[in-house]
Motif scaffolding. Structure first.
Motif, PDB file in Angstrom:
ATOM      1  N   TRP A 182      -5.277   3.402   0.134  1.00 54.60           N
ATOM      2  CA  TRP A 182      -5.343   2.074  -0.096  1.00 54.60           C
ATOM      3  C   TRP A 182      -5.574   1.176   1.135  1.00 54.60           C
ATOM      4  CZ3 TRP A 182      -0.244   3.971  -2.725  1.00 54.60           C
ATOM      5  CH2 TRP A 182      -0.355   4.164  -4.114  1.00 54.60           C
TER       6      TRP A 182
ATOM      7  N   CYS B 104       0.837  -1.055  -0.060  1.00 54.42           N
ATOM      8  CA  CYS B 104       0.029  -0.014  -0.033  1.00 54.42           C
ATOM      9  C   CYS B 104       1.037   1.193  -0.003  1.00 54.42           C
ATOM     10  CB  CYS B 104      -0.910   0.112   1.232  1.00 54.42           C
ATOM     11  SG  CYS B 104      -2.329  -1.437   1.170  1.00 54.42           S
TER      12      CYS B 104
ATOM     13  N   ASP C 224      -1.837  -1.477  -6.560  1.00 54.98           N
ATOM     14  CA  ASP C 224      -3.242  -1.832  -6.353  1.00 54.98           C
ATOM     15  C   ASP C 224      -3.457  -3.084  -5.394  1.00 54.98           C
ATOM     16  OD1 ASP C 224      -5.874  -2.443  -6.750  1.00 54.98           O
ATOM     17  OD2 ASP C 224      -6.090  -1.908  -8.939  1.00 54.98           O
TER      18      ASP C 224
END
Length: 365
Positions: free
Chosen positions: A220, A107, A121
């Protein structure tokens, strides 16, 4: 009795750095290229529990021994692992040997650290790993089903029950639902354990963030938390780089560094405790002049089995357990005070150990 958590994820997400920090070692080589880890590294990690130091002080114990979890750093998985891509077969075999999965998700952005998928991602990465595990489980069940059909036709009742379970699990796996989400009764849960499915293992998502986001996470990690909540899973936010730095510092320097970051404790403590919860374990204690020790057993363990964790003779010749709840032990100033206050209980074979019990097992062999 061992309990093992496997650290998994794509290459270059921080698995080996996290493992090194957990074990306060450099046992796992950490470098910026895929498959840096080939054979699983194994370490035993103390479970932080402030109750143990309190018991040791009250009992005048000469030493303190924490409960420990086994942690394994498993090679990074890539797309196609279920078909043997990368180190796929070795990766999948290593996961089968652990009791729970610590799934590390990247992240953070860092141009100097390559991402095997080309971009950051974590939700895509989580789905990629889960898909490979689902595909591996489907292949495993298809192979088992062929042999079970013949045995079921021959009148084998257990084979028929196992076949029914597999026929129920396969459509769910094909739809993307992991085996751990299945609602099963006691007997089918036993059968499920015997199938050794990868997606049946409980999962903790470990969000590896940049240093500036370690206290509150980032966009994230919040996405991962939302995904985990939908699955009924847990998440922990850490910075593997910070944890590695902390592991290299002296205790006093660690406290100062944590304070400068606005943190009450290392993120690794939360990871280990979450792993403990993930495996549904409880802690009981023994405390005396020689040592105060924490012991780990699955929730629901009865007194003779708990005694056997200390020594097999304790289980074989079990007579009874003298039990004091941790709160009573502390409130009464130790074992003698608890006895005088009538807070010590004699428990027999059917007693189920509770978290925090301070136990003395009586046995005769």
């Amino acid at each position: 009795m061992g309990f093992a958590c496997g650290i998994v994820g794509l290459p270059n997400v921080g698995k080996s750095t996290l493992f090194n920090a957990l074990t306060e070692s450099a046992a796992a080589e950490a470098a910026n290229y895929p498959f840096c880890t080939i054979e699983p590294n194994i370490g035993r990690v103390p479970v932080p529990d402030p109750r143990l130091e309190v018991l040791a002080r009250l009992a005048g114990s000469a030493r303190v021994v924490s409960a420990r979890l086994e942690v394994r750093d498993i090679a990074g998985l890539v797309r196609g692992a279920s078909r043997g891509e990368g180190l796929g077969n070795r990766f999948l075999a290593a996961i089968r040997e652990v009791d729970a999965i610590l799934h590390v998700l990247r992240c953070f952005e860092d141009a100097e650290v390559a991402h095997v998928e080309g971009s950051v991602d974590p939700l895509r990465d989580a789905e990629l790993v889960e898909t490979e595990l689902l595909l591996a489980d489907m292949e495993s069940l298809e192979r088992r089903r062929e042999g079970l059909v013949k045995r079921a036709r021959g009148g084998d009742g257990e084979a028929r029950a196992l076949l029914t379970l597999i026929e129920r699990l396969l459509p769910a796996l094909e739809a993307g639902t992991p085996a751990r989400a299945a609602t099963l009764d006691g007997e089918d849960r036993r059968r499920l354990r015997g199938l050794q499915l990868l997606t049946a293992k409980p999962v903790l998502y470990v969000c590896n963030v940049e240093e500036g986001a370690v206290a509150g996470g980032n966009a994230w990690s919040r996405q991962v938390a939302e995904m985990a909540a939908r699955q009924g899973a847990e998440t922990v936010v850490i910075s593997a780089a910070i944890e590695a730095e902390l592991a290299a510092l002296a205790p006093e320097e660690r406290r100062e560094y944590l304070e400068s970051l606005g943190l009450a404790e290392p993120g690794l403590h939360r990871v280990v405790r979450a792993g403990y919860r993930l495996l549904d374990l409880v802690t009981f204690f023994t405390a005396g002049p020689k040592e105060a020790r924490a012991w780990t057993v699955p929730r629901g363990t009865r007194a003779p089995e708990a005694a056997g964790v200390i020594h097999s003779d304790f289980a074989r010749g079990f007579i009874c357990a003298e039990v004091i709840a941790y709160e009573d032990y502390v409130a009464c100033g130790g074992e003698q005070g608890a006895k005088e206050a009538g807070r010590m209980r004699l428990e027999g074979r059917d007693y189920v150990i509770r978290d925090g019990d301070v136990c003395l097992f009586r046995f005769n062999v």
